[in-house]
Design a protein around this motif. Structure first.
Motif, PDB file in Angstrom:
ATOM      1  N   ARG A 163       0.822  -1.211   0.000  1.00 12.82           N
ATOM      2  CA  ARG A 163       0.000   0.000   0.000  1.00 12.82           C
ATOM      3  C   ARG A 163       0.860   1.268   0.000  1.00 12.82           C
ATOM      4  O   ARG A 163       0.470   2.284  -0.565  1.00 12.82           O
ATOM      5  N   TYR A 164       2.008   1.207   0.633  1.00 15.41           N
ATOM      6  CA  TYR A 164       2.859   2.396   0.751  1.00 15.41           C
ATOM      7  C   TYR A 164       4.258   2.100   0.213  1.00 15.41           C
ATOM      8  O   TYR A 164       5.230   2.038   0.964  1.00 15.41           O
ATOM      9  N   ARG A 165       4.346   1.915  -1.075  1.00 19.51           N
ATOM     10  CA  ARG A 165       5.609   1.525  -1.704  1.00 19.51           C
ATOM     11  C   ARG A 165       6.706   2.581  -1.532  1.00 19.51           C
ATOM     12  O   ARG A 165       7.871   2.259  -1.294  1.00 19.51           O
ATOM     13  N   LYS A 166       6.342   3.858  -1.690  1.00 16.73           N
ATOM     14  CA  LYS A 166       7.335   4.924  -1.560  1.00 16.73           C
ATOM     15  C   LYS A 166       7.870   4.998  -0.130  1.00 16.73           C
ATOM     16  O   LYS A 166       9.078   5.166   0.084  1.00 16.73           O
ATOM     17  N   ILE A 167       6.958   4.868   0.832  1.00 11.27           N
ATOM     18  CA  ILE A 167       7.378   4.891   2.237  1.00 11.27           C
ATOM     19  C   ILE A 167       8.257   3.675   2.523  1.00 11.27           C
ATOM     20  O   ILE A 167       9.249   3.772   3.261  1.00 11.27           O
ATOM     21  N   HIS A 168       7.898   2.542   1.921  1.00  5.41           N
ATOM     22  CA  HIS A 168       8.687   1.321   2.085  1.00  5.41           C
ATOM     23  C   HIS A 168      10.128   1.543   1.604  1.00  5.41           C
ATOM     24  O   HIS A 168      11.081   1.129   2.273  1.00  5.41           O
ATOM     25  N   ARG A 169      10.283   2.226   0.467  1.00  3.28           N
ATOM     26  CA  ARG A 169      11.628   2.483  -0.057  1.00  3.28           C
ATOM     27  C   ARG A 169      12.406   3.428   0.854  1.00  3.28           C
ATOM     28  O   ARG A 169      13.593   3.211   1.110  1.00  3.28           O
ATOM     29  N   VAL A 170      11.735   4.485   1.326  1.00  6.61           N
ATOM     30  CA  VAL A 170      12.395   5.452   2.220  1.00  6.61           C
ATOM     31  C   VAL A 170      12.819   4.761   3.515  1.00  6.61           C
ATOM     32  O   VAL A 170      13.944   4.956   4.010  1.00  6.61           O
ATOM     33  N   MET A 171      11.927   3.948   4.049  1.00  7.72           N
ATOM     34  CA  MET A 171      12.245   3.232   5.280  1.00  7.72           C
ATOM     35  C   MET A 171      13.369   2.229   5.048  1.00  7.72           C
ATOM     36  O   MET A 171      14.208   1.996   5.941  1.00  7.72           O
ATOM     37  N   GLY A 172      13.395   1.644   3.863  1.00  3.02           N
ATOM     38  CA  GLY A 172      14.466   0.712   3.523  1.00  3.02           C
ATOM     39  C   GLY A 172      15.822   1.397   3.505  1.00  3.02           C
ATOM     40  O   GLY A 172      16.808   0.874   4.036  1.00  3.02           O
ATOM     41  N   LEU A 173      15.885   2.580   2.892  1.00  2.00           N
ATOM     42  CA  LEU A 173      17.131   3.353   2.857  1.00  2.00           C
ATOM     43  C   LEU A 173      17.532   3.795   4.264  1.00  2.00           C
ATOM     44  O   LEU A 173      18.727   3.823   4.603  1.00  2.00           O
ATOM     45  N   THR A 174      16.532   4.141   5.081  1.00  2.27           N
ATOM     46  CA  THR A 174      16.804   4.520   6.473  1.00  2.27           C
ATOM     47  C   THR A 174      17.365   3.336   7.245  1.00  2.27           C
ATOM     48  O   THR A 174      18.301   3.473   8.044  1.00  2.27           O
ATOM     49  N   TYR A 175      16.800   2.171   6.999  1.00  2.00           N
ATOM     50  CA  TYR A 175      17.255   0.925   7.639  1.00  2.00           C
ATOM     51  C   TYR A 175      18.722   0.664   7.298  1.00  2.00           C
ATOM     52  O   TYR A 175      19.540   0.380   8.183  1.00  2.00           O
ATOM     53  N   ILE A 176      19.064   0.792   6.022  1.00  2.00           N
ATOM     54  CA  ILE A 176      20.434   0.560   5.575  1.00  2.00           C
ATOM     55  C   ILE A 176      21.389   1.579   6.191  1.00  2.00           C
ATOM     56  O   ILE A 176      22.480   1.222   6.670  1.00  2.00           O
TER      57      ILE A 176
END
Length: 210
Positions: free
Chosen positions: A82-95
């Motif tokens: 549902r929130y693909r863009k947020i998923h990507r941002v959170m992924g980069l934050t995770y890394i």
């Protein structure tokens, strides 16, 4: 919608997964409250011998806390779709959090870790290497568009992230307390906290492949 939700929740595997996540989250929250948050008070007594290395320690703790918090959302299928863009941002934050945590932990290993014993420092460096390696491979595979491989390496990455929580728990158990002084039991607990969970994870990942 309600009917679909009922069908999903009736699946034993789904209930088992929900129970596992609930247990991990409660376990992690306990770790955060008891072992991590006190350091943000910047009380010299809390830091002890780590006071002179407080900023690398804060970097290490902060990186781990951010990764622990973000992880469940990254694995939540409904949220991810549902929130693909947020998923990507959170992924980069995770890394980024894990990169900061890794650099900080290696810094600590080569200073305060070596002051304890070289075996302790080595175990910390090995854990840091496993942490950044599993995360780096997850990032590489998403860039290549290999979604399944990305998911598998993200699972491995989060298992290693959780090693810090497991280590704190092991250090409080009677079995390891009776092993002797910290120089004797510390390195063993570090290896146990990520090698065995990662081995079990690998068995599950390979078993579920068709």
């Amino acid at each position: 919608m309600a009917k679909s939700l009922t069908l999903v929740l009736n699946k034993p595997k789904t209930w088992l997964l929900l129970f596992a996540w609930a247990f991990l989250i409660i376990f992690a929250v306990k770790f955060v409250i008891n072992d991590a948050l006190p350091y943000y008070g910047f009380d010299e007594e809390v830091y002890g011998r780590f006071w002179i290395m407080k900023w690398p320690l804060i970097g290490h703790i902060s990186g781990g806390l951010i990764a622990l918090t973000i992880g469940p959302f990254q694995f939540w299928t409904g949220f991810r779709k549902r929130y693909r863009k947020i998923h990507r941002v959170m992924g980069l934050t995770y890394i980024t959090a894990i990169l900061i945590g890794t650099i900080s932990s290696v810094n600590l290993a080569l200073t305060t870790g070596m002051a304890v014993h070289w075996t302790w420092a080595l175990s910390l460096i090995a854990l840091a290497f496993a942490w950044i390696s599993t995360t780096g491979l997850a990032f590489r595979f998403i860039l290549l568009g290999r979604i399944q491989m990305h998911k598998e390496w993200m699972v491995r990455s989060y298992v290693v992230t959780f090693a810090f929580v497991l280590f704190r728990w092991l250090n409080s158990t009677q079995v390891f307390v009776e092993m002797g002084n910290f120089i004797e039991r510390g390195p063993t607990m570090i290896w146990v906290s990520w090698v065995i969970p990662l081995f079990i994870t690998e068995l599950i990942l390979q078993w579920n492949k068709k």
